[in-house]
Enzyme design. Structure first.
Site, PDB file in Angstrom:
ATOM      1  N   HIS A 139      23.409  40.466 -31.109  1.00 24.50           N
ATOM      2  CA  HIS A 139      22.056  40.665 -31.615  1.00 24.50           C
ATOM      3  C   HIS A 139      22.103  40.606 -33.131  1.00 24.50           C
ATOM      4  O   HIS A 139      23.188  40.556 -33.739  1.00 24.50           O
ATOM      5  CB  HIS A 139      21.470  41.997 -31.127  1.00 24.50           C
ATOM      6  CG  HIS A 139      20.902  41.937 -29.745  1.00 24.50           C
ATOM      7  ND1 HIS A 139      19.880  41.080 -29.414  1.00 24.50           N
ATOM      8  CD2 HIS A 139      21.227  42.614 -28.617  1.00 24.50           C
ATOM      9  CE1 HIS A 139      19.576  41.233 -28.127  1.00 24.50           C
ATOM     10  NE2 HIS A 139      20.382  42.154 -27.621  1.00 24.50           N
ATOM     11  N   ASP A 168      18.012  36.531 -37.188  1.00 24.06           N
ATOM     12  CA  ASP A 168      17.005  35.890 -36.340  1.00 24.06           C
ATOM     13  C   ASP A 168      16.110  34.967 -37.156  1.00 24.06           C
ATOM     14  O   ASP A 168      15.817  33.836 -36.752  1.00 24.06           O
ATOM     15  CB  ASP A 168      16.141  36.943 -35.648  1.00 24.06           C
ATOM     16  CG  ASP A 168      16.866  37.636 -34.503  1.00 24.06           C
ATOM     17  OD1 ASP A 168      17.977  37.209 -34.160  1.00 24.06           O
ATOM     18  OD2 ASP A 168      16.309  38.603 -33.953  1.00 24.06           O
TER      19      ASP A 168
END
Length: 371
Positions: A139, A168
Site C-alpha cells: 500500500h 498512489d
C-alpha cells in the site's frame, strides 16, 4: 479548450482505489470519454471512509466524476466477451490488476494485441510486471518506506506518513504520462503499446533528490537537511492558538524581510547558523507561540517573506486565489471536483459531468454507432 486534446479518445478504466481512477479522471479533463469497468462487487472505494446518505463514499465520487460505470463479471464467458468487444472499440486501457491476473482472465498483452493492435495499455501495479517483488502486496505507506523518502520526513523521533497518499498519486500521474506517450507513439508508428508503471517506482522517481544526497554520503536523517527540518528557516511552527505556520524564507532577502517585520534584527545573521539549527528553531518556536495563527498572518501578509498559515481543508475553497482560478468547483455529484490544474489561454478545464451507471451493452452499442 483542453478537451480538444483527447477529444474522441475512448478509455476503459479497470482501476480501483486511487491510482487508476485518478489517472483516468485527468484524462477526462483532456477530452477523453471514460468507461469504468467494475467487478460485480464494485470498486472497494465505493465504501471507503465516510459514506454519503446514498451509501457511496464521497472519495469514490471525486475519483470517478464524469465517468460511465458498468459492471462486468470477468469470471463468466459473457463478461469476457463483452469486455473484449468494449476494448475493440477503445483507444486506451488503464488497469491495476496484480501482474498475471488479467492474463489468466484471457486479456494479457498478447491477447489484447489480437483484440486491438493499436491499443495504448497501461498496467499499473505495486512493483511492476517483472522482478522478485512483482507479486508482493503493498500500500502507499509501504511503497514510500521502500523508496527512502519516508525515512527522510517527519520529526527526529519518527517518520510521518504524508497525505494525500503520495505513491498512489505519483503512480496516477506517471500513468497519464504513459498514456500520452503511448498515443504519440501510435501516431508515429501506427502501433499500440503496453506500458508498465509501478507505484513504488513512481514514488522512487520523486525521491531523486534524496537518493542523490545519500549516494554522495550526505546526512539524510530527519531534521538534518535544509528541506526536511534541519533549517530553522524552513519548517512548521505552532502558534499561540494551536494553529501552525509554514515558514520558508530560504532566500536571504525573504529572511531579511521576515526579521524586519517581526522587529528582530538580531536574528538576521543567524540564518547562517550550522545545521541542524536546533537553537534557532527553539527561538523561533518561542516567538511564534506569542501570537495566534491569524495574528501572525496579519503581520506577515504585508511583507513578501514566504510564510503562510497551515490551512484546514475546509478553508481552502473560499480562498480568493482558488475562487479566481476556478479549478475547485462543486461538482455535479455534489462533492468538490478538483479539475486538472492546467489553463489553456487563461481558461480552466470544463466542469466534469456527474458519474453515471450504465449497462455494458448500452456502452458498446453507443461506441459502435460512432465507428
Amino acid at each position: 479548450m483542453l478537451k480538444d486534446a483527447l477529444k474522441g479518445m475512448r478509455v476503459v478504466d479497470m482501476g480501483q482505489y486511487i491510482p487508476g481512477p485518478f489517472a483516468t479522471l485527468l484524462l477526462i479533463d483532456l477530452g477523453a470519454e471514460v468507461v469504468k469497468v467494475e467487478p460485480p462487487g464494485g470498486d472497494p472505494m465505493r465504501v471507503f471512509g465516510p459514506l454519503d446518505p446514498d451509501g457511496i463514499s464521497p472519495l469514490y465520487k471525486v475519483l470517478n466524476a464524469g465517468k460511465t460505470v458498468v459492471i462486468a463479471d470477468l469470471k463468466s464467458e459473457t463478461g469476457k466477451e463483452q469486455l473484449s468487444r468494449l476494448i475493440r472499440k477503445s483507444h486506451i486501457l488503464v488497469e491495476s490488476f496484480r501482474p498475471g491476473v488479467l492474463e489468466r482472465l484471457g486479456f494479457g498483452p498478447a491477447a489484447l494485441d489480437v483484440i486491438n493492435k493499436t491499443l495504448t495499455h497501461v498496467m499499473l501495479s505495486g512493483f511492476g510486471q517483472t522482478g522478485p517483488w512483482r507479486l508482493k502486496a503493498g500500500h502507499d505507506l509501504t511503497y514510500l518506506a521502500l523508496t527512502g523518502s519516508l525515512a527522510m520526513q517527519g520529526t527526529e523521533e519518527t517518520p510521518v506518513m504524508p497525505f494525500p497518499p503520495a505513491a498512489d498519486h505519483a503512480g496516477a500521474l506517471m500513468a497519464v504520462i504513459a498514456v500520452l506517450s503511448g498515443l504519440l507513439r501510435r501516431l508515429r508508428t501506427g502501433r499500440g503499446a503496453h506500458l508498465d508503471v509501478s507505484l513504488h517506482e513512481s514514488a522512487q522517481a520523486l525521491n531523486g533528490l534524496g537518493l542523490a544526497l545519500a549516494e554522495r554520503g550526505a546526512d539524510t536523517g530527519r531534521c538534518r537537511d535544509l528541506l526536511n527540518g534541519g533549517a530553522a528557516y524552513y519548517g512548521i511552527y505552532r502558534t499561540k492558538d494551536g494553529g501552525f505556520l509554514a515558514f520558508a524564507p530560504i532566500e536571504p532577502k525573504f529572511w531579511a524581510a521576515f526579521c524586519g517585520a517581526v522587529k528582530r534584527p538580531d536574528l538576521l545573521h543567524r540564518q547562517a547558523d550550522p545545521m541542524p539549527q536546533a537553537a534557532l528553531k527553539a527561538e523561533l518556536g518561542n516567538l511564534f507561540s506569542t501570537k495566534s495563527r491569524d495574528e501572525w498572518g496579519v503581520i506577515l501578509e504585508a511583507v513578501d517573506c514566504c510564510v503562510e498559515p497551515v490551512l484546514d481543508p475546509r478553508e481552502v475553497p473560499g480562498l480568493p486565489q482558488v475562487r479566481d482560478r476556478g479549478l475547485l468547483p462543486l461538482g455535479r455529484s455534489g462533492v468538490i471536483d478538483p479539475l486538472l490544474p492546467i489553463l489553456l489561454e487563461g481558461t480552466p478545464p470544463m466542469p466534469r459531468a456527474a458519474m453515471r451507471q450504465s449497462e455494458l451493452e448500452d456502452v458498446i452499442a453507443t461506441w459502435s454507432q460512432r465507428d
